[in-house]
Write a protein that holds these residues in place. Structure first.
Motif, mmCIF file in Angstrom:
data_model
loop_
_atom_site.group_PDB
_atom_site.id
_atom_site.type_symbol
_atom_site.label_atom_id
_atom_site.label_comp_id
_atom_site.label_asym_id
_atom_site.label_seq_id
_atom_site.Cartn_x
_atom_site.Cartn_y
_atom_site.Cartn_z
ATOM 1 N N TYR A 44 -55.002 -7.479 37.957
ATOM 2 C CA TYR A 44 -54.951 -8.325 39.149
ATOM 3 C C TYR A 44 -55.023 -9.794 38.764
ATOM 4 C CZ TYR A 44 -55.794 -4.089 41.822
ATOM 5 O OH TYR A 44 -55.676 -2.845 42.372
ATOM 6 N N MET A 45 -54.297 -10.595 39.502
ATOM 7 C CA MET A 45 -54.279 -12.041 39.267
ATOM 8 C C MET A 45 -54.226 -12.723 40.626
ATOM 9 S SD MET A 45 -51.418 -14.175 37.097
ATOM 10 C CE MET A 45 -52.012 -13.629 35.504
ATOM 11 N N SER A 46 -55.019 -13.772 40.774
ATOM 12 C CA SER A 46 -54.964 -14.526 42.030
ATOM 13 C C SER A 46 -53.678 -15.352 42.046
ATOM 14 C CB SER A 46 -56.189 -15.427 42.154
ATOM 15 O OG SER A 46 -56.174 -16.430 41.159
ATOM 16 N N PRO A 47 -53.211 -15.740 43.215
ATOM 17 C CA PRO A 47 -51.978 -16.541 43.301
ATOM 18 C C PRO A 47 -52.130 -17.916 42.659
ATOM 19 C CG PRO A 47 -52.551 -15.609 45.435
ATOM 20 C CD PRO A 47 -53.721 -15.380 44.532
ATOM 21 N N SER A 48 -51.006 -18.462 42.257
ATOM 22 C CA SER A 48 -50.988 -19.832 41.744
ATOM 23 C C SER A 48 -49.900 -20.611 42.479
ATOM 24 C CB SER A 48 -50.734 -19.858 40.232
ATOM 25 O OG SER A 48 -49.458 -19.353 39.924
ATOM 26 N N LEU A 49 -50.118 -21.905 42.543
ATOM 27 C CA LEU A 49 -49.143 -22.820 43.132
ATOM 28 C C LEU A 49 -48.979 -23.961 42.150
ATOM 29 C CD1 LEU A 49 -47.370 -23.521 45.568
ATOM 30 C CD2 LEU A 49 -49.336 -24.743 46.529
ATOM 31 N N LEU A 50 -47.765 -24.111 41.657
ATOM 32 C CA LEU A 50 -47.483 -25.094 40.608
ATOM 33 C C LEU A 50 -46.507 -26.145 41.109
ATOM 34 C CD1 LEU A 50 -46.837 -22.336 37.963
ATOM 35 C CD2 LEU A 50 -48.878 -23.767 38.055
ATOM 36 N N THR A 51 -46.523 -27.290 40.480
ATOM 37 C CA THR A 51 -45.556 -28.336 40.781
ATOM 38 C C THR A 51 -45.242 -29.097 39.507
ATOM 39 O OG1 THR A 51 -44.984 -30.143 42.276
ATOM 40 C CG2 THR A 51 -47.250 -30.123 41.422
ATOM 41 N N GLY A 52 -44.095 -29.721 39.485
ATOM 42 C CA GLY A 52 -43.693 -30.487 38.315
ATOM 43 C C GLY A 52 -42.191 -30.558 38.202
ATOM 44 N N ASP A 53 -41.739 -30.706 36.982
ATOM 45 C CA ASP A 53 -40.327 -30.868 36.668
ATOM 46 C C ASP A 53 -39.545 -29.584 36.971
ATOM 47 O OD1 ASP A 53 -37.964 -30.768 34.584
ATOM 48 O OD2 ASP A 53 -38.566 -32.870 34.783
ATOM 49 N N PRO A 54 -38.335 -29.693 37.504
ATOM 50 C CA PRO A 54 -37.546 -28.496 37.797
ATOM 51 C C PRO A 54 -37.093 -27.733 36.554
ATOM 52 C CG PRO A 54 -36.297 -30.479 38.332
ATOM 53 C CD PRO A 54 -37.687 -30.912 37.981
ATOM 54 N N ASP A 55 -37.252 -28.320 35.371
ATOM 55 C CA ASP A 55 -36.885 -27.614 34.147
ATOM 56 C C ASP A 55 -38.043 -26.806 33.572
ATOM 57 O OD1 ASP A 55 -34.185 -28.346 34.030
ATOM 58 O OD2 ASP A 55 -34.725 -30.316 33.224
ATOM 59 N N ASN A 56 -39.217 -26.846 34.193
ATOM 60 C CA ASN A 56 -40.345 -26.055 33.707
ATOM 61 C C ASN A 56 -40.043 -24.568 33.855
ATOM 62 O OD1 ASN A 56 -41.599 -28.446 33.215
ATOM 63 N ND2 ASN A 56 -43.285 -28.138 34.629
ATOM 64 N N ILE A 57 -40.562 -23.782 32.945
ATOM 65 C CA ILE A 57 -40.238 -22.362 32.861
ATOM 66 C C ILE A 57 -40.568 -21.599 34.142
ATOM 67 C CG2 ILE A 57 -42.430 -21.682 31.776
ATOM 68 C CD1 ILE A 57 -40.683 -19.774 30.024
ATOM 69 N N CYS A 58 -41.677 -21.927 34.794
ATOM 70 C CA CYS A 58 -42.059 -21.186 36.003
ATOM 71 C C CYS A 58 -41.206 -21.554 37.202
ATOM 72 C CB CYS A 58 -43.543 -21.384 36.297
ATOM 73 S SG CYS A 58 -44.591 -20.543 35.086
ATOM 74 N N CYS A 59 -40.458 -22.631 37.102
ATOM 75 C CA CYS A 59 -39.521 -22.991 38.163
ATOM 76 C C CYS A 59 -38.171 -22.331 37.927
ATOM 77 C CB CYS A 59 -39.357 -24.508 38.229
ATOM 78 S SG CYS A 59 -38.200 -25.036 39.510
ATOM 79 N N ARG A 60 -37.746 -22.272 36.704
ATOM 80 C CA ARG A 60 -36.374 -21.834 36.422
ATOM 81 C C ARG A 60 -36.229 -20.346 36.118
ATOM 82 N NH1 ARG A 60 -37.893 -24.212 31.390
ATOM 83 N NH2 ARG A 60 -37.420 -22.767 29.712
ATOM 84 N N GLU A 61 -37.329 -19.611 35.976
ATOM 85 C CA GLU A 61 -37.241 -18.182 35.676
ATOM 86 C C GLU A 61 -37.959 -17.350 36.725
ATOM 87 O OE1 GLU A 61 -38.391 -17.068 31.739
ATOM 88 O OE2 GLU A 61 -37.150 -18.610 30.803
ATOM 89 N N GLU A 62 -37.437 -16.145 36.966
ATOM 90 C CA GLU A 62 -38.130 -15.185 37.822
ATOM 91 C C GLU A 62 -39.173 -14.483 36.972
ATOM 92 O OE1 GLU A 62 -35.069 -12.604 39.397
ATOM 93 O OE2 GLU A 62 -34.984 -13.763 41.237
ATOM 94 N N ILE A 63 -40.429 -14.628 37.343
ATOM 95 C CA ILE A 63 -41.504 -14.068 36.527
ATOM 96 C C ILE A 63 -42.108 -12.840 37.192
ATOM 97 C CG2 ILE A 63 -43.670 -14.635 35.347
ATOM 98 C CD1 ILE A 63 -42.790 -17.583 35.578
ATOM 99 N N PHE A 64 -41.898 -12.665 38.482
ATOM 100 C CA PHE A 64 -42.432 -11.543 39.251
ATOM 101 C C PHE A 64 -43.950 -11.523 39.178
ATOM 102 C CE2 PHE A 64 -38.078 -10.428 38.203
ATOM 103 C CZ PHE A 64 -37.578 -10.253 39.476
ATOM 104 N N ASP A 65 -44.505 -12.595 39.695
ATOM 105 C CA ASP A 65 -45.953 -12.753 39.739
ATOM 106 C C ASP A 65 -46.323 -13.436 41.050
ATOM 107 O OD1 ASP A 65 -44.811 -15.288 38.997
ATOM 108 O OD2 ASP A 65 -46.793 -15.927 38.362
ATOM 109 N N PRO A 66 -47.597 -13.491 41.360
ATOM 110 C CA PRO A 66 -47.995 -14.122 42.628
ATOM 111 C C PRO A 66 -48.089 -15.644 42.508
ATOM 112 C CG PRO A 66 -49.916 -13.215 41.539
ATOM 113 C CD PRO A 66 -48.714 -12.844 40.693
ATOM 114 N N SER A 67 -46.964 -16.281 42.284
ATOM 115 C CA SER A 67 -46.996 -17.743 42.192
ATOM 116 C C SER A 67 -45.774 -18.335 42.875
ATOM 117 C CB SER A 67 -47.068 -18.206 40.736
ATOM 118 O OG SER A 67 -45.877 -17.927 40.051
ATOM 119 N N ALA A 68 -45.911 -19.598 43.202
ATOM 120 C CA ALA A 68 -44.810 -20.353 43.784
ATOM 121 C C ALA A 68 -44.758 -21.701 43.087
ATOM 122 C CB ALA A 68 -45.012 -20.525 45.283
#
Length: 160
Positions: A44-68
């Protein structure tokens, strides 16, 4: 929030989140390992909310996790460009009090499933597909989407 599917996936998600922070992303809400009462076995993992550059890995890849990932933009055209540069296209949501603007933006985003002021709301019979690297969609919601899971094949041979 349910568990991630396996320890390997949990580790993959954790690594992606760490890489994103190393690339300069800011965690507005940081993910943490959690063990809900009665569900001690599982990843289990709590949700995350990230912000930053559009080239960051969590923005450009589908990770299938509870984050936005939150992207800042200055106008409609930039928002559409930022979304359409991503290699995926399963679904999107456009949120706005201006319904005409939301419709205009949704029509320009490259995705098969678009919601306005909602997400994952389905009426039975609507097709549910994907574009680009998102595969074939998320489920059978109509005959049209069922056919996406089938691969027709024709084999022809001479009758002699």
């Amino acid at each position: 929030m349910g568990p991630l599917v396996s320890k390997a996936h949990y580790e993959r998600v954790s690594n992606h989140l760490a890489m994103d922070k190393a690339e300069g992303a800011e965690a507005l809400l940081d993910a943490k390992a959690v063990k809900p009462n009665g569900f001690e076995h599982g990843y289990y993992m709590s949700p995350s909310l990230l912000t930053g550059d559009p080239d960051n890995i969590c923005c450009r890849e589908e990770i299938f996790d509870p984050s936005a990932y939150v992207l800042k933009f200055s106008d409609e055209a930039e928002a559409i460009r930022l979304v359409n540069r991503l290699p995926y296209g399963l679904a999107n949501s456009v949120w706005s009090a201006d319904l005409a603007r939301a419709g205009r933006v949704a029509e320009q985003i490259i995705a098969d499933n678009s919601w306005i002021n909602a997400h994952n709301v389905f009426a039975y019979g609507l097709p549910y597909r994907a574009v680009n690297l998102s595969g074939l969609g998320g489920g059978v919601n109509s005959l049209d989407s069922l056919l996406d899971y089938l691969r027709p094949q024709t084999i022809a041979r001479p009758l002699t």
